[in-house]
Scaffold this active site. Sequence first.
Site, PDB file in Angstrom:
ATOM      1  N   THR A  25       0.775  -1.346  -0.146  1.00 39.14           N
ATOM      2  CA  THR A  25       0.008   0.019   0.034  1.00 39.14           C
ATOM      3  C   THR A  25       0.751   1.221  -0.007  1.00 39.14           C
ATOM      4  OG1 THR A  25      -1.361   1.376   1.333  1.00 39.14           O
ATOM      5  CG2 THR A  25      -0.122  -0.342   2.535  1.00 39.14           C
ATOM      6  N   ASP A  26       0.050   2.212  -0.581  1.00 30.35           N
ATOM      7  CA  ASP A  26       1.032   3.648  -0.273  1.00 30.35           C
ATOM      8  C   ASP A  26       1.068   4.206   0.879  1.00 30.35           C
ATOM      9  OD1 ASP A  26      -1.598   4.449   0.086  1.00 30.35           O
ATOM     10  OD2 ASP A  26      -1.963   5.870  -1.429  1.00 30.35           O
ATOM     11  N   GLU A  27       0.394   3.562   2.005  1.00 26.73           N
ATOM     12  CA  GLU A  27       0.348   3.953   3.413  1.00 26.73           C
ATOM     13  C   GLU A  27       1.923   3.706   3.864  1.00 26.73           C
ATOM     14  OE1 GLU A  27      -2.861   3.300   5.692  1.00 26.73           O
ATOM     15  OE2 GLU A  27      -4.473   3.939   4.259  1.00 26.73           O
TER      16      GLU A  27
ATOM     17  N   LYS B 260       1.931  -3.462   7.338  1.00 23.87           N
ATOM     18  CA  LYS B 260       2.338  -3.736   5.912  1.00 23.87           C
ATOM     19  C   LYS B 260       3.580  -3.246   5.399  1.00 23.87           C
ATOM     20  CE  LYS B 260      -0.421  -4.571   3.058  1.00 23.87           C
ATOM     21  NZ  LYS B 260      -0.669  -5.930   2.309  1.00 23.87           N
TER      22      LYS B 260
ATOM     23  N   TYR C 109      -1.746  -0.382  10.884  1.00 21.88           N
ATOM     24  CA  TYR C 109      -2.103  -1.197   9.712  1.00 21.88           C
ATOM     25  C   TYR C 109      -0.722  -0.781   8.949  1.00 21.88           C
ATOM     26  CZ  TYR C 109      -3.461  -1.504   4.898  1.00 21.88           C
ATOM     27  OH  TYR C 109      -3.387  -1.678   3.432  1.00 21.88           O
TER      28      TYR C 109
HETATM   29  P1  NAD Z   1     -10.035  -6.995   2.092  1.00 19.67           P
HETATM   30  O1  NAD Z   1     -10.237  -6.316   3.561  1.00 19.67           O
HETATM   31  O2  NAD Z   1     -11.446  -6.570   1.285  1.00 19.67           O
HETATM   32  O3  NAD Z   1      -9.922  -8.343   1.886  1.00 19.67           O
HETATM   33  C1  NAD Z   1      -8.972  -9.062   2.751  1.00 19.67           C
HETATM   34  C2  NAD Z   1      -8.951 -10.449   2.248  1.00 19.67           C
HETATM   35  O4  NAD Z   1      -8.119 -11.192   3.030  1.00 19.67           O
HETATM   36  C3  NAD Z   1     -10.630 -11.096   2.929  1.00 19.67           C
HETATM   37  O5  NAD Z   1     -10.986 -11.913   1.930  1.00 19.67           O
HETATM   38  C4  NAD Z   1      -9.976 -11.995   4.112  1.00 19.67           C
HETATM   39  O6  NAD Z   1     -11.051 -12.899   4.643  1.00 19.67           O
HETATM   40  C5  NAD Z   1      -8.551 -12.174   3.771  1.00 19.67           C
HETATM   41  N1  NAD Z   1      -7.925 -12.604   4.895  1.00 19.67           N
HETATM   42  C6  NAD Z   1      -7.569 -11.802   6.059  1.00 19.67           C
HETATM   43  N2  NAD Z   1      -6.489 -12.427   6.898  1.00 19.67           N
HETATM   44  C7  NAD Z   1      -6.421 -13.631   6.288  1.00 19.67           C
HETATM   45  C8  NAD Z   1      -5.553 -14.609   6.660  1.00 19.67           C
HETATM   46  N3  NAD Z   1      -4.669 -14.589   7.884  1.00 19.67           N
HETATM   47  N4  NAD Z   1      -5.462 -15.781   5.763  1.00 19.67           N
HETATM   48  C9  NAD Z   1      -6.191 -15.737   4.409  1.00 19.67           C
HETATM   49  N5  NAD Z   1      -6.992 -14.947   4.302  1.00 19.67           N
HETATM   50  C10 NAD Z   1      -7.125 -13.667   4.984  1.00 19.67           C
HETATM   51  O7  NAD Z   1      -8.888  -6.006   1.731  1.00 19.67           O
HETATM   52  P2  NAD Z   1      -8.557  -5.311   0.137  1.00 19.67           P
HETATM   53  O8  NAD Z   1      -9.050  -4.057   0.474  1.00 19.67           O
HETATM   54  O9  NAD Z   1      -9.205  -6.118  -0.882  1.00 19.67           O
HETATM   55  O10 NAD Z   1      -6.926  -5.364   0.045  1.00 19.67           O
HETATM   56  C11 NAD Z   1      -6.318  -6.307  -0.364  1.00 19.67           C
HETATM   57  C12 NAD Z   1      -4.893  -6.083  -0.224  1.00 19.67           C
HETATM   58  O11 NAD Z   1      -4.402  -4.895  -0.950  1.00 19.67           O
HETATM   59  C13 NAD Z   1      -4.179  -5.846   1.055  1.00 19.67           C
HETATM   60  O12 NAD Z   1      -3.230  -6.474   1.180  1.00 19.67           O
HETATM   61  C14 NAD Z   1      -4.157  -4.473   1.207  1.00 19.67           C
HETATM   62  O13 NAD Z   1      -3.190  -4.130   2.119  1.00 19.67           O
HETATM   63  C15 NAD Z   1      -3.839  -3.878  -0.076  1.00 19.67           C
HETATM   64  N6  NAD Z   1      -4.210  -2.645  -0.398  1.00 19.67           N
HETATM   65  C16 NAD Z   1      -5.564  -2.239  -0.303  1.00 19.67           C
HETATM   66  C17 NAD Z   1      -5.930  -0.902  -0.767  1.00 19.67           C
HETATM   67  C18 NAD Z   1      -7.530  -0.354  -0.665  1.00 19.67           C
HETATM   68  O14 NAD Z   1      -7.620   0.720  -0.885  1.00 19.67           O
HETATM   69  N7  NAD Z   1      -8.461  -1.418  -0.608  1.00 19.67           N
HETATM   70  C19 NAD Z   1      -4.973  -0.118  -1.479  1.00 19.67           C
HETATM   71  C20 NAD Z   1      -3.779  -0.490  -1.561  1.00 19.67           C
HETATM   72  C21 NAD Z   1      -3.509  -1.854  -1.063  1.00 19.67           C
HETATM   73  O1  DAU Z   2      -4.127   4.237   0.411  1.00 21.80           O
HETATM   74  C1  DAU Z   2      -4.228   2.805   0.550  1.00 21.80           C
HETATM   75  C2  DAU Z   2      -5.137   2.477   1.747  1.00 21.80           C
HETATM   76  O2  DAU Z   2      -6.570   2.975   1.427  1.00 21.80           O
HETATM   77  C3  DAU Z   2      -5.218   0.884   1.959  1.00 21.80           C
HETATM   78  O3  DAU Z   2      -3.853   0.401   1.943  1.00 21.80           O
HETATM   79  C4  DAU Z   2      -6.173   0.495   3.145  1.00 21.80           C
HETATM   80  O4  DAU Z   2      -6.324  -0.839   3.049  1.00 21.80           O
HETATM   81  C5  DAU Z   2      -7.533   1.197   2.890  1.00 21.80           C
HETATM   82  O5  DAU Z   2      -8.434   1.190   3.911  1.00 21.80           O
HETATM   83  C6  DAU Z   2      -7.321   2.813   2.519  1.00 21.80           C
HETATM   84  O6  DAU Z   2      -6.865   3.279   3.799  1.00 21.80           O
HETATM   85  P1  DAU Z   2      -7.346   4.641   4.266  1.00 21.80           P
HETATM   86  O7  DAU Z   2      -7.281   4.795   5.629  1.00 21.80           O
HETATM   87  O8  DAU Z   2      -6.997   5.956   3.249  1.00 21.80           O
HETATM   88  O9  DAU Z   2      -8.907   4.532   3.590  1.00 21.80           O
HETATM   89  P2  DAU Z   2     -10.253   5.129   4.492  1.00 21.80           P
HETATM   90  O10 DAU Z   2     -11.502   4.487   3.529  1.00 21.80           O
HETATM   91  O11 DAU Z   2     -10.324   4.398   5.795  1.00 21.80           O
HETATM   92  O12 DAU Z   2     -10.249   6.264   4.692  1.00 21.80           O
HETATM   93  C7  DAU Z   2      -9.954   7.364   3.554  1.00 21.80           C
HETATM   94  C8  DAU Z   2     -10.358   8.822   4.021  1.00 21.80           C
HETATM   95  O13 DAU Z   2     -11.464   9.193   4.298  1.00 21.80           O
HETATM   96  C9  DAU Z   2      -9.164   9.159   5.105  1.00 21.80           C
HETATM   97  O14 DAU Z   2      -8.703  10.341   5.226  1.00 21.80           O
HETATM   98  C10 DAU Z   2     -10.010   9.110   6.441  1.00 21.80           C
HETATM   99  C11 DAU Z   2     -11.376   9.413   5.767  1.00 21.80           C
HETATM  100  N1  DAU Z   2     -12.647   9.032   6.410  1.00 21.80           N
HETATM  101  C12 DAU Z   2     -12.543   7.566   6.301  1.00 21.80           C
HETATM  102  C13 DAU Z   2     -13.884   7.145   7.304  1.00 21.80           C
HETATM  103  C14 DAU Z   2     -13.889   5.569   7.138  1.00 21.80           C
HETATM  104  C15 DAU Z   2     -13.639   9.969   7.193  1.00 21.80           C
HETATM  105  O15 DAU Z   2     -13.424  11.098   7.208  1.00 21.80           O
HETATM  106  N2  DAU Z   2     -14.704   9.109   7.749  1.00 21.80           N
HETATM  107  C16 DAU Z   2     -14.687   7.901   7.781  1.00 21.80           C
HETATM  108  O16 DAU Z   2     -15.815   7.571   8.503  1.00 21.80           O
END
Ligand code: NAD
Ligand code: DAU
Length: 340
Positions: free
Chosen positions: A126-128, A154, A150
Amino acid sequence: MRKLLITGGAGFIGSNFVHYLRRHHPDYGVVVLDKLTYAGNLDNLKDLAEGPHYQFVRGDIADAALVDEVIARHQINVIVNFAAETHVDRSILDPGAFIRTDVEGTYTLLEATRKWKLERMVQVSTDEVYGTVPEGHATEEDKLAPRSPYSASKASGDLLALAYHTTYGTPVLLTRGANTIGPCQYPEKVVPLFVTNALEDQPLPIYGEGKAVRDYIHVDDHCAGIATVLHQGEPGRAYNIGAGNEVNTVQLATAILDLLGKPHSLISFVADRPGHDMRYALDTTRLRALGWEPRYSFAEALAHTVAWYRENEWWWRKLKSGEFREYYRKQYARPLAEGG
Ligand code: NAD
Ligand code: DAU
């Protein structure tokens, strides 16, 4: 046949990636290994029939014996690891599961990649991990500065992966993606939370002043970036995946309300997230050099996502009534009462 183990394939991006592979590489065999935590959802894969091209195994990526067994039984040659605990707010409430899955689970998959001499492992990150980026754009060589449990978990996975490449020559690649939106995202994340709350005429809780900036990318563009790294990336390297959209939370909330024809009065400012990263921004030169570029503008990505949630209430309504309700109470009841 290329046999891929897609861990976390029942989650948001993982399931979209499985469908991406079905569309673009129908000859590949895919085995999904997923623990089915609250975020894992078999509805995301329900249109796939089990057979030589797709199989589902329920289990934990930190279970080394199970991972070995799945690799041997299915003759896996590539792992793409999406499995993770992914929600920043939950990592603040309770970090333990993040360490177990995002650190120990990644370690288990790296060990398996080494032991079974797999062709490749892609660690989806992730970019985080760069922490907040006050100005400019983070490159892959910038130092990691994670600030939440988190992102620290990562970043630990990233460092382990790079160390395995340096020490053992393990062919692992990293992707660092931006905030992803699109179909099948669990409604705790900001876009599906705001869209579904607006559809229910419930408040949209904005943390702090709503000035935190994120780069929102459509999930199909993120999946195409991961596939590009899988096929063309250089082992031992990280690749940023971002669309270059800089949007703050107030802009995001108003855009969602306008798309749904709902009043801006649904916006409710609440206490800020502890340690809130105020800006993420990625330099994507390295991935673009491999021929990738995003196809969706921010407006198109958001409109497509909002339309999907509007048309697929069956998918999210049942999620919002289960485990989610207790989480929502813990996370939002007091802030909404105090700040709403
Ligand atoms: P998500 O939370 O929607 O899904 C995670 C999945 O992993 C679920 O199906 C869960 O059941 C499974 N899981 C969790 N723990 C597990 C374990 N111990 N063994 C096997 N399976 C397990 O997540 P997402 O948003 O699809 O993110 C997927 C990947 O991409 C993550 O690694 C996350 O860090 C990364 N990522 C997400 C975002 C975003 O904006 N959502 C952005 C950048 C990177
Ligand atoms: O940037 C990549 C990441 O993006 C992934 O690695 C993470 O898995 C994914 O959860 C996401 O993280 P963020 O913390 O950026 O996403 P989130 O949707 O939780 O929040 C996005 C922005 O919105 C952040 O600035 C916080 C704000 N926010 C979020 C929630 C849930 C609010 O203001 N109110 C809210 O209720």
